[in-house]
Scaffold this motif. Sequence first.
Motif, PDB file in Angstrom:
ATOM      1  N   GLN A  22      10.396  27.212 138.404  1.00 26.06           N
ATOM      2  CA  GLN A  22      11.689  27.678 137.917  1.00 26.06           C
ATOM      3  C   GLN A  22      12.517  26.516 137.359  1.00 26.06           C
ATOM      4  O   GLN A  22      13.141  26.632 136.292  1.00 26.06           O
ATOM      5  CB  GLN A  22      12.457  28.372 139.051  1.00 26.06           C
ATOM      6  CG  GLN A  22      13.859  28.839 138.691  1.00 26.06           C
ATOM      7  CD  GLN A  22      13.861  29.865 137.561  1.00 26.06           C
ATOM      8  OE1 GLN A  22      12.894  30.616 137.399  1.00 26.06           O
ATOM      9  NE2 GLN A  22      14.927  29.918 136.779  1.00 26.06           N
ATOM     10  N   GLN A  23      12.482  25.387 138.056  1.00 23.19           N
ATOM     11  CA  GLN A  23      13.234  24.219 137.589  1.00 23.19           C
ATOM     12  C   GLN A  23      12.655  23.682 136.276  1.00 23.19           C
ATOM     13  O   GLN A  23      13.403  23.207 135.421  1.00 23.19           O
ATOM     14  CB  GLN A  23      13.215  23.133 138.674  1.00 23.19           C
ATOM     15  CG  GLN A  23      14.058  23.480 139.889  1.00 23.19           C
ATOM     16  CD  GLN A  23      13.858  22.506 141.035  1.00 23.19           C
ATOM     17  OE1 GLN A  23      12.738  22.036 141.275  1.00 23.19           O
ATOM     18  NE2 GLN A  23      14.939  22.197 141.740  1.00 23.19           N
ATOM     19  N   ARG A  46      11.203  25.530 133.947  1.00 26.24           N
ATOM     20  CA  ARG A  46      11.658  26.451 132.901  1.00 26.24           C
ATOM     21  C   ARG A  46      13.099  26.168 132.524  1.00 26.24           C
ATOM     22  O   ARG A  46      13.472  26.194 131.345  1.00 26.24           O
ATOM     23  CB  ARG A  46      11.494  27.903 133.370  1.00 26.24           C
ATOM     24  CG  ARG A  46      10.053  28.411 133.311  1.00 26.24           C
ATOM     25  CD  ARG A  46       9.995  29.915 133.470  1.00 26.24           C
ATOM     26  NE  ARG A  46      10.433  30.349 134.788  1.00 26.24           N
ATOM     27  CZ  ARG A  46       9.620  30.472 135.840  1.00 26.24           C
ATOM     28  NH1 ARG A  46       8.324  30.216 135.712  1.00 26.24           N
ATOM     29  NH2 ARG A  46      10.088  30.875 136.996  1.00 26.24           N
ATOM     30  N   GLU A  47      13.935  25.885 133.521  1.00 23.26           N
ATOM     31  CA  GLU A  47      15.337  25.579 133.253  1.00 23.26           C
ATOM     32  C   GLU A  47      15.475  24.270 132.474  1.00 23.26           C
ATOM     33  O   GLU A  47      16.312  24.161 131.559  1.00 23.26           O
ATOM     34  CB  GLU A  47      16.107  25.490 134.580  1.00 23.26           C
ATOM     35  CG  GLU A  47      16.266  26.841 135.274  1.00 23.26           C
ATOM     36  CD  GLU A  47      16.883  26.704 136.663  1.00 23.26           C
ATOM     37  OE1 GLU A  47      17.137  25.548 137.085  1.00 23.26           O
ATOM     38  OE2 GLU A  47      17.122  27.750 137.315  1.00 23.26           O
TER      39      GLU A  47
END
Length: 542
Positions: A394-395, A397-398
């Motif tokens: 997730q990090q 992708r961010e």
Amino acid sequence: MATDTLLSVENLKIRVGEHGVLAVDDLSFSVAPGEIVALVGESGSGKTMAARAAIGLLPLPMQVCAGRLEFQGRDLVKLDTAQLRAIRGASIGMVFQEPMVSLNPALKIGQQMSEALQLHTDLNAAQIRERCITMLQRIGIKDAERCLESYPHQFSGGMRQRIMLASVMLLRPALLIADEPTTALDCLAQLDVIELMLELTREQGTAILFISHDLSLVARYAHKVVVMRHGKSVEQGSIQDILLAPKAEYTRQLLEALPRRGVLAQLPASDGPLVEVDQVCIEHPGPTSFWGKRHYKRVVHSASLAIAPGETLALVGGSGSGKTTLGRSLVGLIKPCAGAIRFKGVDILKAANRTHRLQCQMIFQDPYSSLNPRMKIGEILAEPLRHEPALNAQQRRERVAQTLCDVGLAEQFIERFPHQLSGGQRQRVAIGRALVRHPQLVIADEPISALDMTIQKQILELFERLQAQYGFACLFISHDLAAVERIAHRVAVMHQGQVVEVGSREQIFDHPQHPYTRQLLAAASPLEKLSDGGYRIRPASF
């Protein structure tokens, strides 16, 4: 210069396919014998399509749907393939933008130069060879006979462009179309090629249709200019009327996009340099002799540089001077044979330093070649983050989404492939890939060399903003002295593998000491804005 018309373009329209958009819309201009007419404008403005239409080389599905292209009293639009072939090369010659692409890498120079003479003249093989040798000697190639037996890859970019020009001028065409003939060349090679082109055309009375986004070159050499945007002529006239005293808003925008010296951000305080290059020597392996002994050619000679944290050090010089080779050695892509390269005080040539490799990133000259065509933009940007184990999926992708935003691209670009982007967008992706890990040092190798003026301005502004945001140091390798003058804190000049002069931006541009530096600056001759809103070619101040 004669006043009669050699080429007359009247209300030309070029459409993409049967019902597509107009790539060229109602374009009209003329070229007189011996005249130099420049077509200028951004990428996609229709400059090259208009020129290619004159020799019947429009790429499919482009087609002329209206208008006249009259050359020496004949409408080229109405000629069949055989008639066009008789004109193409013999009466209208064309020098293409990239000689390495337009020259056949599998054929020797002699075969490629003689092809047109075989098609358009009755000369025998011995006469053709003699004419080719004479022309090669005319353009400054010393060993012309050896050149005929060589292949294109054995020459520098400037020499390949000279050979292309010689091949075209062998037939003494009445009109020469020069499509960005100096785009990827340094300022000395640019001046050399342009002066040679003018000399050859003056001798033979050839007119030139000069396609370029370099407004300084256009102002220096052209008689008349046609400014194009979205396929249409915005304004046209003499250089004095159009470029030195622009009236149209779009022409002023193009001129405003020219790089100019600005105020640089203050460098952060530091205890010492981030990178030190100390007496580095680099050799390239050459051929192996019959006895099995390998010969080496030294291309960098005892080079020394230092880059402070947050600083932009520009490395300038002619093609083949060793700039890119030295830059690649800083990121471990080339290993020097002598000297030391210290990153934060640690000699990276003696100790395998993973921290150094992760903290140094490179922006390559051609983003289309350096971006994997099979990977989507999101995957390309995420790839360097594999070495960040602290980040979860997730990090990552961010971080990718944030990087896209930083380089000025929308989030939907994540799902696109490199071929679906323009040249400027691909360069933004290449910058994003280098910065996604937030490195401390970025090597930018000719990051704006193939971009038009407005895109160059966007990329330079982007680079300055990101450097202020993330604080990385930069080795900015470039032959564009106007861009260097805008972005660099200090400048290092390389010549034949040696660093001949290093100094602040003001020292190098205002008070150059080395003769080679003066030669480079004299060849650049950028346009500068005057207080009354007009422009002039800036004279050398030394």
